[in-house]
Every structure is written in C-alpha cells, then in structure tokens.
Enzyme design. Sequence first.
Site, PDB file in Angstrom:
ATOM      1  N   LYS A   1     -17.818   7.593  -8.092  1.00  0.00           N
ATOM      2  CA  LYS A   1     -18.977   7.914  -7.269  1.00  0.00           C
ATOM      3  C   LYS A   1     -18.600   8.943  -6.209  1.00  0.00           C
ATOM      4  CE  LYS A   1     -21.281   3.446  -7.867  1.00  0.00           C
ATOM      5  NZ  LYS A   1     -21.835   2.245  -7.193  1.00  0.00           N
TER       6      LYS A   1
ATOM      7  N   ASP B   1      -6.935   5.216  -9.969  1.00  0.00           N
ATOM      8  CA  ASP B   1      -8.350   4.850  -9.940  1.00  0.00           C
ATOM      9  C   ASP B   1      -9.173   6.104  -9.653  1.00  0.00           C
ATOM     10  OD1 ASP B   1     -10.919   3.867  -9.324  1.00  0.00           O
ATOM     11  OD2 ASP B   1     -10.088   1.962  -8.634  1.00  0.00           O
TER      12      ASP B   1
ATOM     13  N   THR C   1       0.742   4.344 -23.076  1.00  0.00           N
ATOM     14  CA  THR C   1       0.290   2.988 -22.777  1.00  0.00           C
ATOM     15  C   THR C   1      -1.052   2.705 -23.448  1.00  0.00           C
ATOM     16  OG1 THR C   1      -0.870   3.680 -20.779  1.00  0.00           O
ATOM     17  CG2 THR C   1       1.459   3.079 -20.551  1.00  0.00           C
ATOM     18  N   ASN C   2      -1.443   1.431 -23.454  1.00  0.00           N
ATOM     19  CA  ASN C   2      -2.742   1.057 -23.999  1.00  0.00           C
ATOM     20  C   ASN C   2      -3.868   1.743 -23.230  1.00  0.00           C
ATOM     21  OD1 ASN C   2      -1.729  -0.644 -26.017  1.00  0.00           O
ATOM     22  ND2 ASN C   2      -1.617  -2.385 -24.609  1.00  0.00           N
TER      23      ASN C   2
ATOM     24  N   GLU D   1      -3.808   4.735 -21.760  1.00  0.00           N
ATOM     25  CA  GLU D   1      -3.933   6.126 -22.182  1.00  0.00           C
ATOM     26  C   GLU D   1      -4.512   6.213 -23.588  1.00  0.00           C
ATOM     27  OE1 GLU D   1      -1.279  10.246 -22.457  1.00  0.00           O
ATOM     28  OE2 GLU D   1      -0.399   8.419 -21.626  1.00  0.00           O
TER      29      GLU D   1
ATOM     30  N   ASN E   1       0.860  -1.182   0.000  1.00  0.00           N
ATOM     31  CA  ASN E   1       0.000   0.000   0.000  1.00  0.00           C
ATOM     32  C   ASN E   1       0.900   1.238   0.000  1.00  0.00           C
ATOM     33  OD1 ASN E   1      -2.179   1.734   0.272  1.00  0.00           O
ATOM     34  ND2 ASN E   1      -2.430   1.349   2.468  1.00  0.00           N
TER      35      ASN E   1
ATOM     36  N   ASP F   1      -7.113  11.175 -16.848  1.00  0.00           N
ATOM     37  CA  ASP F   1      -7.972  11.500 -17.983  1.00  0.00           C
ATOM     38  C   ASP F   1      -9.410  11.734 -17.527  1.00  0.00           C
ATOM     39  OD1 ASP F   1      -8.612   8.916 -17.314  1.00  0.00           O
ATOM     40  OD2 ASP F   1      -8.541   8.108 -19.348  1.00  0.00           O
TER      41      ASP F   1
END
Length: 294
Positions: free
Chosen positions: A180, A176, A273-274, A276, A154, A212
């Site tokens: 919500k 992440d 990267t894939n 992005e 962590n 993003d």
Amino acid sequence: MQQDENTPTDGRKTEENAQNIQHVQSAAADGRPALYGRKVLSFVRRSARLDARLQRAWDAYADTYLLNINAGEGSLDVREGFVFDQAYIRETWGNANPLIVEIGSGQGENVVAAAASQPDVNFLALEVYDPGVAHTLLLAGKQNLKNLRIAQINAPELFKAAVDGSIAEVWTFFPDPWPKMRHHKRRIVQPELAADVHRALTDEGVWRIATDIEDYALHVHEVMDELDGFHNDGALNVSLPVEHVGKGNADEAAALRHADFAESERFDGRVLTNFEKKGLAAGRVIHDFTYRRV
C-alpha cells in the site's frame, strides 16, 4: 513456549494504546505530525504459537544459537550500552572470520545453507518472528553448525550498535513489500539504515538485496543509487516504471513511463527457497542488487 513472547497481553495492549493516544494528542497540541518521534517499523508483531516440533527446537538450540542482546523480555531493541564490535564477534563466534548478516532470514533456508557451505565465514541471521527463529534453530541444530548465530532483534537497532567496518556483507532478500502506498515508509531499505549499513561494512563490503516486487525495485533504486559511498555493481539493464504504484493500482504500472536501471545477475550465494519459487511460478521477475561500499 505456549504464547508468542512478542505478543502483548491484554493489559499491555491497553497500556500501549493509551500511550499511543497520549503521544498523538501531545504531538497535535504542539502542531507536530501525529507520528512525530515515533519509530517506524518494517514489520508488524504477530501472534504465532510454536508447534511441538518448533518448541522442541527452541528448547534444544536457543542457548547455542540465539544471542542474548535484547533490551528485555519481549523487546526487539538492543540493550542499552551494547556494542557490536570485533571483540564481541570474536567472543561469540570464536574467531575473526568475515561476518555476513542477513536481515529478515525468514525460515532460515538461505542463511543455514550458506553457513553450511562456507564454514570459514561467520553468519548472523536477524529475524523477529518466533516461528522463523525456531525453524532456523532447527535447521542449524540438525547440522551442528558452528558459524551461525541468530538475533531476534529489530535490524536497524543492531546496525546502530555495530562499529565501523565490522561486517563483510549484508543480505536483504525478499523483504516485506508493504504494497500500500501509505505504507511505503515502512520498507526496510531506507536512507537511515543505508547510512548505518555503509558505516558497518568493511572496505569494499556489499549490501545484497533481492525482491520480486517491481515497485520495491524502483524504491531500492531511489534510495540507493544516488547515495554517496555506495556503488551499484549491477551490469544488467532493467526497464522499470518511474512512478510508484500500490496495492489496488499495480496494473497501471505497465502504462507508465519506463526507464532503464542497472541491476545484478542472480546472486549465486542465494539458494532457491520455496518463497522465491512461488514468486517465479506467479510470473514475477526477480530483481537483484549489489551495492558496494566505496
């Protein structure tokens, strides 16, 4: 590995559930909030089996790249008494080169590419999910990289254990978004982590962040822009809504009042990267931030 070692067995789940219920009941009895004193995590433990290819990579490369600093099997906490200092860095990497730490390295595409292109810089990838760790092991092992290590830990726990001025840069790319509204508190960019990152950074060290998600960009500005000890190096003016939206009402953002914020040009050291690419293909704007320790 046939079972994700981070996934509790049914017995452990039952025990954890009982402990959670007891915690909530105890807090309520004392008039405290139900989550008082509980650690808010920026991730959820998911069960994920490794396929044969990733299992072979784990077996072949874990001893070389994966740091043994966890509190115990299945734990994502740093073991008691561990100190992440220059002595540990020299012992682990074999030199005193500058260290870059990536929080949430995912599949390892970015950190492995960076380590391969900068052999005189040390890299540490922080990732909690087994498949991501295994894929990073696979990429690093194929290139026989000497300047990369991985910690399945962590991230805030690692930075709590880091001594002052031990890290040159911190990267947090596409964390992440926790879309919500009630989950925004789980976003990794928080004042407490920012304080530990600031302390761990060298003079003029930087925390690079990219997202993003427009609402996450607003969140980063709210947390970071007014913090003492960080300077926003951004030179671009970006218009953002000044109120938060969440999953289900994100379309309302366009009608909200907007203001200009300072952000950075795209960081050249981040490979495309894939993940992005998918964001760009979906029409999302990439927001880059550079916060310098002052």
